[in-house]
Design a protein around this motif. Structure first.
Motif, PDB file in Angstrom:
ATOM      1  N   MET A 157       0.836  -1.195   0.000  1.00 36.91           N
ATOM      2  CA  MET A 157       0.000   0.000   0.000  1.00 36.91           C
ATOM      3  C   MET A 157       0.871   1.245   0.000  1.00 36.91           C
ATOM      4  O   MET A 157       1.962   1.246   0.576  1.00 36.91           O
ATOM      5  CB  MET A 157      -0.912  -0.020   1.235  1.00 36.91           C
ATOM      6  N   GLU A 177      -1.021   4.141   4.187  1.00 36.27           N
ATOM      7  CA  GLU A 177      -0.583   3.452   5.404  1.00 36.27           C
ATOM      8  C   GLU A 177      -0.676   4.367   6.635  1.00 36.27           C
ATOM      9  O   GLU A 177      -1.020   3.923   7.726  1.00 36.27           O
ATOM     10  CB  GLU A 177       0.858   2.960   5.246  1.00 36.27           C
ATOM     11  N   PRO A 223      -3.422  -8.888   7.683  1.00 37.25           N
ATOM     12  CA  PRO A 223      -4.068  -8.859   6.365  1.00 37.25           C
ATOM     13  C   PRO A 223      -3.669 -10.034   5.486  1.00 37.25           C
ATOM     14  O   PRO A 223      -2.553 -10.539   5.551  1.00 37.25           O
ATOM     15  CB  PRO A 223      -3.591  -7.534   5.769  1.00 37.25           C
ATOM     16  N   ASP A 234      -2.327  -6.485   0.866  1.00 35.56           N
ATOM     17  CA  ASP A 234      -2.365  -5.027   1.043  1.00 35.56           C
ATOM     18  C   ASP A 234      -1.737  -4.303  -0.144  1.00 35.56           C
ATOM     19  O   ASP A 234      -1.140  -3.246   0.000  1.00 35.56           O
ATOM     20  CB  ASP A 234      -1.659  -4.616   2.335  1.00 35.56           C
ATOM     21  N   ASN A 266      -5.602  -2.858  -2.082  1.00 38.55           N
ATOM     22  CA  ASN A 266      -6.639  -2.781  -1.057  1.00 38.55           C
ATOM     23  C   ASN A 266      -6.137  -3.522   0.167  1.00 38.55           C
ATOM     24  O   ASN A 266      -5.255  -4.374   0.081  1.00 38.55           O
ATOM     25  CB  ASN A 266      -7.938  -3.454  -1.531  1.00 38.55           C
ATOM     26  N   TYR A 267      -6.731  -3.219   1.319  1.00 37.64           N
ATOM     27  CA  TYR A 267      -6.477  -4.031   2.505  1.00 37.64           C
ATOM     28  C   TYR A 267      -7.500  -5.173   2.518  1.00 37.64           C
ATOM     29  O   TYR A 267      -8.712  -4.943   2.458  1.00 37.64           O
ATOM     30  CB  TYR A 267      -6.624  -3.196   3.780  1.00 37.64           C
ATOM     31  N   ARG A 327     -12.872  -6.268   2.838  1.00 35.48           N
ATOM     32  CA  ARG A 327     -11.966  -5.456   2.009  1.00 35.48           C
ATOM     33  C   ARG A 327     -12.140  -3.980   2.348  1.00 35.48           C
ATOM     34  O   ARG A 327     -13.270  -3.482   2.436  1.00 35.48           O
ATOM     35  CB  ARG A 327     -12.260  -5.671   0.527  1.00 35.48           C
ATOM     36  N   THR A 356     -10.975  -0.288   0.915  1.00 38.16           N
ATOM     37  CA  THR A 356     -10.431   0.409  -0.246  1.00 38.16           C
ATOM     38  C   THR A 356     -10.308   1.891   0.070  1.00 38.16           C
ATOM     39  O   THR A 356     -11.277   2.508   0.517  1.00 38.16           O
ATOM     40  CB  THR A 356     -11.352   0.223  -1.467  1.00 38.16           C
ATOM     41  N   LYS A 408       3.595   1.988  -5.733  1.00 35.67           N
ATOM     42  CA  LYS A 408       3.472   1.350  -4.422  1.00 35.67           C
ATOM     43  C   LYS A 408       4.696   1.603  -3.547  1.00 35.67           C
ATOM     44  O   LYS A 408       4.575   1.837  -2.340  1.00 35.67           O
ATOM     45  CB  LYS A 408       3.265  -0.160  -4.601  1.00 35.67           C
TER      46      LYS A 408
END
Length: 324
Positions: free
Chosen positions: A1, A6, A29, A32, A35-36, A51, A53, A294
């Motif tokens: 993420m 984060e 999780p 990640d 989405n988480y 989920r 988002t 990312k």
């Protein structure tokens, strides 16, 4: 993420999201990347996936449209991880973060079966490929009758957004635009273009009794059907450091079996299959841009460094990961 996301994601947001759907959630999780994703359980121990988002990734209406499409597919016989409504009878719940942005929460069935781990697994065979092709053919047949929605974007909007981020490398960016222009010239018909999953690689379904249960429709866009087929070949070849010859041999065989399964549900002309390397080239550009986004401002693990180096070389050479 991304680092900015984060910083505003908290346990309180996770727990409140779970509460809205009446489930308990594990704090570690399952994923990640964009989405988480968390494993969750209902009061009767039924397994689910929760989920979260971030609003920088999708809008509320985009997620609503995704889940409406998913519900339609399930209603019409496709094996997908169905969405569930919250205690407020909503498919999507919204929670505000401390910086004013939002997290959108959704709940899905936990797909039956298990993930296919990689090309060395015992089930990585023609039986899987046939079922894989059949499942995608079914989705494409069903999407031809799905009403048009304005809340899911087209492939070009999605890809241009990623390519625009590559401003620090003008050559790479220009090649990305070239590939988009080539694909844009392909004919668009109801038989070859529609709302598709967009990312049906081996980590986005579970497999059991020679059937797939597909999940993660987050990337559902209006796109050419060829794209979904190309993604199978792309990610299959990406897993191993094979010679070019072995990649081609494997891809040709895999495509033959995929097509046999696919054509039990939907038929495409030979000309469509000839475009697959073009879609694999575009995936190289998109994956490269997504990974760079990312890890912006963070240290990139060695695996991703090796991966992006290989992708970068292919893009500059204007070659697909598999060509025939």
């Amino acid at each position: 993420m991304e680092l900015a996301v984060e910083k505003v994601f908290t346990k309180e947001i996770l727990q409140e999201g779970a509460k809205r759907f009446g489930v308990t959630v594990m704090e570690e999780p399952l994923g990640d990347f964009e989405n988480y994703i968390f494993r969750a359980e209902g009061e009767d121990r039924t397994p689910y996936v929760l989920r979260l988002t971030h609003s920088s990734h999708r809008t509320y209406k985009q997620i609503e449209a995704e889940l409406d499409f998913l519900a339609y597919l399930g209603k019409n016989g496709a094996k997908v991880a169905a969405p569930h409504r919250s205690k407020n009878a909503l498919f999507v719940e919204s929670l505000q973060a401390t910086d004013g942005t939002s997290f959108y929460i959704s709940l899905f069935d936990y797909a039956k079966g298990e993930r296919v781990k990689d090309v060395d697994s015992a089930v990585w065979n023609d039986t899987l490929f046939y079922a894989w092709g059949k499942a995608i053919g079914q989705l494409h047949r069903l999407t031809m009758d799905y009403p048009k929605t304005e809340n899911r974007i087209t492939w070009m909007e999605d890809e241009i957004t990623v390519i625009d981020m590559l401003q620090e490398d003008k050559e790479l960016q220009e090649i990305g635009y070239e590939v988009v222009a080539e694909i844009k010239n392909l004919p668009v018909t109801n038989h070859t273009f529609g709302l598709i999953h967009g990312d049906i690689h081996h980590k986005n379904f579970h497999y059991e009794n020679e059937e797939l249960t597909i999940f993660d429709f987050d990337d559902a866009t209006y796109n050419y059907f060829a794209h979904d087929i190309a993604m199978i070949l792309y990610y299959s070849a990406l897993q191993k450091d094979w010679s070019e010859e072995k990649k081609v041999m494997f891809a040709r065989h895999q495509l033959q079996v995929l097509r046999e399964g696919y054509e039990t549900e939907h038929i495409l002309d030979d000309s469509v299959y000839n475009t697959l390397p073009l879609f694999m080239r575009l995936r190289d550009v998109a994956l490269y841009g997504t990974i760079m986004k990312k890890f912006h401002g963070k240290e990139m693990p060695e695996y991703f460094q090796t991966l992006t180096n290989g992708i970068y070389k292919r893009i500059l050479a204007r070659k697909a990961i598999v060509e025939w």
